[in-house]
Design a protein around this motif. Structure first.
Motif, short mmCIF file in Angstrom:
data_model
loop_
_atom_site.label_atom_id
_atom_site.label_comp_id
_atom_site.label_asym_id
_atom_site.label_seq_id
_atom_site.Cartn_x
_atom_site.Cartn_y
_atom_site.Cartn_z
N SER A 168 43.98 -66.79 14.37
CA SER A 168 42.52 -66.72 14.48
C SER A 168 42.10 -67.12 15.89
N GLU A 169 41.47 -66.18 16.58
CA GLU A 169 41.17 -66.35 17.99
C GLU A 169 39.72 -66.73 18.22
N VAL A 170 39.52 -67.63 19.20
CA VAL A 170 38.19 -68.03 19.63
C VAL A 170 38.08 -67.86 21.15
N PHE A 171 36.85 -67.90 21.64
CA PHE A 171 36.59 -67.63 23.05
C PHE A 171 35.75 -68.75 23.68
N ALA A 172 36.18 -69.16 24.86
CA ALA A 172 35.46 -70.22 25.57
C ALA A 172 34.26 -69.67 26.33
N GLY A 180 29.28 -64.82 13.12
CA GLY A 180 30.62 -65.11 13.62
C GLY A 180 31.16 -64.09 14.59
N GLN A 181 30.42 -62.99 14.81
CA GLN A 181 30.84 -61.98 15.78
C GLN A 181 30.46 -62.43 17.20
N LEU A 182 31.18 -61.88 18.18
CA LEU A 182 30.83 -62.15 19.57
C LEU A 182 29.55 -61.42 19.94
N THR A 183 28.75 -62.02 20.81
CA THR A 183 27.57 -61.34 21.32
C THR A 183 28.02 -60.18 22.21
N PRO A 184 27.55 -58.94 21.96
CA PRO A 184 27.96 -57.80 22.79
C PRO A 184 27.71 -58.07 24.27
N ARG A 185 28.62 -57.58 25.11
CA ARG A 185 28.55 -57.86 26.54
C ARG A 185 27.28 -57.33 27.20
N ASP A 186 26.65 -56.32 26.60
CA ASP A 186 25.44 -55.75 27.21
C ASP A 186 24.18 -56.50 26.81
N GLN A 187 24.31 -57.60 26.07
CA GLN A 187 23.16 -58.39 25.67
C GLN A 187 23.08 -59.67 26.50
N ALA A 188 21.87 -60.14 26.71
CA ALA A 188 21.67 -61.36 27.49
C ALA A 188 22.37 -62.54 26.82
N GLY A 189 23.02 -63.35 27.62
CA GLY A 189 23.68 -64.54 27.11
C GLY A 189 25.04 -64.30 26.51
N ALA A 190 25.57 -63.10 26.65
CA ALA A 190 26.88 -62.79 26.06
C ALA A 190 27.99 -63.59 26.71
N MET A 191 27.91 -63.77 28.02
CA MET A 191 28.93 -64.49 28.76
C MET A 191 28.44 -65.92 29.06
N ILE A 192 29.32 -66.87 28.86
CA ILE A 192 29.03 -68.27 29.20
C ILE A 192 29.61 -68.53 30.58
N GLU A 193 28.76 -68.71 31.56
CA GLU A 193 29.21 -68.84 32.94
C GLU A 193 29.28 -70.29 33.41
N ASP A 194 28.66 -71.19 32.69
CA ASP A 194 28.71 -72.60 33.04
C ASP A 194 29.99 -73.22 32.49
N GLU A 195 30.82 -73.77 33.37
CA GLU A 195 32.13 -74.28 32.97
C GLU A 195 32.03 -75.41 31.96
N GLN A 196 31.11 -76.34 32.15
CA GLN A 196 30.99 -77.45 31.21
C GLN A 196 30.56 -76.96 29.83
N LYS A 197 29.69 -75.97 29.80
CA LYS A 197 29.27 -75.41 28.52
C LYS A 197 30.45 -74.77 27.80
N SER A 198 31.32 -74.11 28.56
CA SER A 198 32.52 -73.50 27.97
C SER A 198 33.43 -74.57 27.39
N LEU A 199 33.62 -75.66 28.13
CA LEU A 199 34.48 -76.74 27.65
C LEU A 199 33.89 -77.41 26.40
N ASP A 200 32.57 -77.56 26.39
CA ASP A 200 31.92 -78.14 25.21
C ASP A 200 32.11 -77.24 23.99
N GLN A 201 32.07 -75.92 24.21
CA GLN A 201 32.27 -75.00 23.10
C GLN A 201 33.72 -75.07 22.59
N ILE A 202 34.66 -75.24 23.49
CA ILE A 202 36.07 -75.41 23.08
C ILE A 202 36.21 -76.65 22.20
N ARG A 203 35.64 -77.76 22.64
CA ARG A 203 35.73 -79.00 21.85
C ARG A 203 35.13 -78.80 20.46
#
Length: 259
Positions: A168-172, A180-203
């Motif tokens: 079962s795969e997850v994304f930072a 539970g689906q990923l936000t499509p890349r063509d929608q606002a906010g699909a990519m998390i560009e802030d590194e700390q926010k990505s790390l918080d999501q991993i935790r």
């Protein structure tokens, strides 16, 4: 296998997606920090020489090698949806998995897993017919392989239904919808560009088995493998930071073991 209560997580990265004259690029720098590599098979990226060299690089670092089959869409990098049938999905998965496996076998290694790429991955996460076809292709090629799929998706449930081992795969760096689906890349906010926010999501995903959706809902999630994208301008820095962060949280980075 881990025998104590220490949380474990597989770190995977999509690799070998360039063309022509082979340059190790980010792949060479990232490989020492991950436990699994998903190697492109020529349909959305990569070519025979790059496949061979990327397999070699992975085996040198004792990184588990997986096939990364995608849609036949070089111009769109496999990220554009295509109207394909389950029969198409089965054939292109089997074809590309077999090709990558040949390079692994020729170098004395063993194929570990299959992870669909891009639009094929996302389409199969929602479409049970496509998911079943992909799972059957993997199972019939080698029932000991692991299918990597979006946590909680059709890819996981259809693979498990036929007795195929899953991860079962997850994304930072991707945001999630409330289903539970990923936000499509063509929608606002699909990519998390802030590194700390990505790390918080991993935790949140690994230690608390949940993720916060873009609309603020708490969604239960199973995190067995984390995808680290290796094609960004700061990819290597992020991978290094991610590894330090995981170890600081007491999480062991470990390849998923074949049962």
């Amino acid at each position: 296998m881990n025998t104590d209560n220490t949380p474990t997580l597989d770190l995977n990265c999509d690799m070998g997606e360039s063309f022509g004259h082979y340059s190790l690029g980010n792949d060479a720098g990232i490989m020492p920090y991950i436990s699994s590599a998903n190697i492109a098979c020529g349909f959305h990226g990569g070519d025979p020489n790059i496949m061979a060299n990327t397999v070699k690089l992975a085996l040198e670092h004792n990184v588990a090698v997986g096939a990364h089959p995608g849609l036949p869409d070089l111009q769109g990098f496999g990220r554009r949806n295509m109207d394909i049938s389950p029969e198409d999905a089965y054939a292109l998965t089997l074809y590309q998995t077999g090709a990558l496996s040949a390079f692994v076998t020729a170098q004395g290694g063993r194929l570990h897993h299959v992870k669909p790429h891009g639009a094929l991955y996302n389409m199969a996460s929602r479409d049970s017919g496509l998911a079943k076809a992909i799972a059957e292709a993997v199972y019939q090629f080698n029932p000991e392989l692991i299918l990597y799929g979006l946590a909680g998706s059709c890819l996981i449930s259809q693979a498990q239904a036929i007795g195929l081992m899953t991860a079962s795969e997850v994304f930072a760096d991707r945001s999630y919808q409330s289903n539970g689906q990923l936000t499509p890349r063509d929608q606002a906010g699909a990519m998390i560009e802030d590194e700390q926010k990505s790390l918080d999501q991993i935790r949140e995903m690994v230690l608390h088995k949940q993720v916060t959706s873009v609309d603020g809902q708490t969604v239960a999630i199973k995190a067995e493998t984390l995808c680290i994208h290796g094609d960004g301008p700061r990819a290597l820095d992020f991978v290094r930071g991610c590894e330090r962060f995981l170890r600081a949280q007491g999480i062991t980075i470990q390849t998923i073991q074949v049962q």
